[in-house]
Design a protein around this motif. Structure first.
Motif, PDB file in Angstrom:
ATOM      1  N   ILE A  14     -45.607  26.159 -27.802  1.00 16.60           N
ATOM      2  CA  ILE A  14     -44.726  26.023 -26.635  1.00 16.60           C
ATOM      3  C   ILE A  14     -43.429  25.326 -27.033  1.00 16.60           C
ATOM      4  CG2 ILE A  14     -44.435  24.852 -24.410  1.00 16.60           C
ATOM      5  CD1 ILE A  14     -47.423  25.292 -23.911  1.00 16.60           C
ATOM      6  N   LEU A  15     -43.552  24.249 -27.775  1.00 20.12           N
ATOM      7  CA  LEU A  15     -42.348  23.504 -28.169  1.00 20.12           C
ATOM      8  C   LEU A  15     -41.463  24.339 -29.088  1.00 20.12           C
ATOM      9  CD1 LEU A  15     -43.723  19.884 -28.691  1.00 20.12           C
ATOM     10  CD2 LEU A  15     -42.415  20.781 -26.768  1.00 20.12           C
ATOM     11  N   GLU A  52     -36.485  27.263 -29.658  1.00 24.23           N
ATOM     12  CA  GLU A  52     -35.670  28.399 -30.090  1.00 24.23           C
ATOM     13  C   GLU A  52     -34.821  28.934 -28.928  1.00 24.23           C
ATOM     14  OE1 GLU A  52     -37.850  31.573 -31.913  1.00 24.23           O
ATOM     15  OE2 GLU A  52     -36.106  32.915 -31.881  1.00 24.23           O
ATOM     16  N   LEU A  53     -35.463  29.097 -27.780  1.00 21.39           N
ATOM     17  CA  LEU A  53     -34.712  29.652 -26.652  1.00 21.39           C
ATOM     18  C   LEU A  53     -33.644  28.681 -26.151  1.00 21.39           C
ATOM     19  CD1 LEU A  53     -37.522  31.528 -24.713  1.00 21.39           C
ATOM     20  CD2 LEU A  53     -35.699  32.483 -26.105  1.00 21.39           C
ATOM     21  N   PHE A  54     -33.998  27.435 -25.985  1.00 24.95           N
ATOM     22  CA  PHE A  54     -32.997  26.450 -25.552  1.00 24.95           C
ATOM     23  C   PHE A  54     -31.827  26.405 -26.531  1.00 24.95           C
ATOM     24  CE2 PHE A  54     -36.451  23.982 -23.125  1.00 24.95           C
ATOM     25  CZ  PHE A  54     -35.985  24.389 -21.888  1.00 24.95           C
ATOM     26  N   GLU A  87     -37.290  15.212 -27.842  1.00 24.20           N
ATOM     27  CA  GLU A  87     -37.799  13.954 -28.385  1.00 24.20           C
ATOM     28  C   GLU A  87     -38.745  14.150 -29.571  1.00 24.20           C
ATOM     29  OE1 GLU A  87     -39.029  11.976 -24.808  1.00 24.20           O
ATOM     30  OE2 GLU A  87     -36.913  11.791 -24.253  1.00 24.20           O
ATOM     31  N   ARG A  88     -39.341  15.332 -29.648  1.00 22.48           N
ATOM     32  CA  ARG A  88     -40.239  15.570 -30.769  1.00 22.48           C
ATOM     33  C   ARG A  88     -39.578  15.252 -32.101  1.00 22.48           C
ATOM     34  NH1 ARG A  88     -42.696  21.411 -32.599  1.00 22.48           N
ATOM     35  NH2 ARG A  88     -40.674  22.141 -31.862  1.00 22.48           N
ATOM     36  N   ARG A  89     -38.294  15.607 -32.235  1.00 25.67           N
ATOM     37  CA  ARG A  89     -37.631  15.447 -33.532  1.00 25.67           C
ATOM     38  C   ARG A  89     -36.802  14.174 -33.617  1.00 25.67           C
ATOM     39  NH1 ARG A  89     -39.059  20.325 -36.364  1.00 25.67           N
ATOM     40  NH2 ARG A  89     -39.049  22.041 -34.891  1.00 25.67           N
ATOM     41  N   MET A  90     -36.637  13.505 -32.495  1.00 31.35           N
ATOM     42  CA  MET A  90     -35.719  12.375 -32.489  1.00 31.35           C
ATOM     43  C   MET A  90     -36.222  11.215 -33.334  1.00 31.35           C
ATOM     44  SD  MET A  90     -32.922  12.874 -31.315  1.00 31.35           S
ATOM     45  CE  MET A  90     -31.763  11.995 -30.274  1.00 31.35           C
TER      46      MET A  90
END
Lengths: 245, 245
Positions: free
Chosen positions: B21-22, B27-29, B69-72
């Motif tokens: 999902i993420l 990708e779409l965002f 936030e996953r990558r932050m």
DNA sequence: ATTATCTATAGATCTATAGATAATGC
DNA sequence: ATTATCTATAGATCTATAGATAATGC
């Protein structure tokens, strides 16, 4: 705004409606972007019915394009005039700073002296310039000839520079310009109020000096890395392959 | 992807769904921005039903935040490590180029060596950094402490620089960085294929050199304008008043 | 007679939730 | 028994158009 005030000729009425539609959508698009705004939002903000916007514009895309293009002609003319004047004045004695100033100082003027609509447009310009895909053709169509002219001048100023370096330096400059137009308010908070992102005079006062220093520094670092001999396709940066996007 | 493949533990299944999902929304965002993507778009692209996304995330805003936030954490850790190492190594002998390199070279690494997801995230980062309002708090929250640390180092390198100049110079740098992350493809077309906006190695090879030159040039232009005497609130740029936005 | 504006509405999405079904886990 | 996933659906928008109404113009 609903009731037509006093008596106006149809041409006037039409012009006034068109202008109000463009101004209102410009403001909304500048804040939320193309997808963040609906035709109904614009109509509601104006106090008219959404159907009227469809009467004048053939859908949202057409409306956005109209908003964008309304100011483009002037923006292009401004830069063209700047480059024309500089070429006439500088002749063969072109400098990096002079060329950049010819291109950008004019550009900032519009945001300093123009109305709020121009500043809204600046944000839209930034969105388009910063977006992959969407609206890119427009940027190419309107600005590529001008940018290539600017790059031509920069080549005159730095005749033995690598062409890639000039293009990348221009992209850095363009990115800085884009963020300035966005006026995100971040520098205000970061600096504790010392700087304001609405302060285009402060930007203009520093922008070209900074960028010219960047062009020169990159140029010099190349010259130092390569002892004399000038040009040579040396050290081609490995191109990365990515699955497109 | 619909049918659960083989037998997986629930924890695995959950983790796999969350990741997919993420990744898909990232990708779409990255391509269309927050408002340009619907939860249904994400679900359709994954081949699942939109209700499942609501099962895991409490609405679109929460999904976007999760993507961001996953990558932050990693992005912040990377820069922190860069600054830590540089402070330890340079001691009191800080240079502009050194400080910028400590901050940015690490940053580009992720986009060079990381997977396609990281590069998609880069585009989202650029959107958020470039947007007035939306998502600004996140940028402040995560990055302000780091940026202020960087600015602190730059003050050490240029002790008698005007603080405004440092903040503006940082903003220029940040704008250039932002456009690089967007990879709009414009430089590809403009340069006739000589440069590629996906080529982060080419960017890293030039970025800090350019920006350090910009910082220095702005700094020197001030020193030249003001004969000696160092600091002084002189020539405060007139603040513009704008009707907010 | 023509043009500007509004009313009404069809058709398409979208978000979000309730509740059913089909797996895994103890 | 619990969790993951799907079906069905309500309620809210949105876009776009057809057709009515109210002005202006000759």
């Amino acid at each position: 705004m609903a009731a037509a005030p006093k008596s106006r000729t149809r041409a006037e009425q039409r012009a006034a409606s068109l202008k109000l539609i463009l101004d209102t959508s410009e403001e909304l698009f500048s804040q939320l972007g193309y997808f963040g705004v609906t035709i109904k939002d614009v109509a509601d903000k104006m106090g008219i019915h959404a159907a009227l916007i469809h009467y004048y514009y053939d859908g949202k895309k057409a409306l956005f394009d109209a908003v964008f293009e309304r100011r483009m002609e002037y923006a292009v003319a401004t830069r063209t005039a700047g480059l024309d004047a500089y070429e006439a004045e500088a002749g063969s004695r072109v400098t990096v700073e002079g060329a950049l100033r010819a291109y950008y100082d004019q550009a900032f003027d519009v945001y300093i002296k123009g109305d709020e609509g121009w500043r809204n447009f600046g944000r839209i310009f930034a969105q388009v310039n910063n977006a992959p895909g969407y609206g890119a053709e427009k940027m190419d169509f309107y600005f590529d000839p001008l940018v290539l002219r600017l790059i031509g001048l920069l080549k005159k100023a730095l005749p033995d520079a690598e062409e890639e370096d000039l293009f990348w330096s221009f992209q850095f400059t363009s990115g800085a310009y884009t963020l300035a137009l966005s006026r995100t308010g971040r520098i205000d908070r970061l600096s504790g109020g010392l700087c304001a992102s609405d302060d285009f005079e402060a930007v203009r006062e520093r922008f070209v000096t900074f960028m010219a220093g960047g062009f020169d520094a990159l140029y010099k670092s190349r010259k130092n890395a390569k002892p004399a001999k000038a040009k040579k396709a040396s050290a081609a940066p490995k191109r990365k392959k990515t699955k497109a996007g």
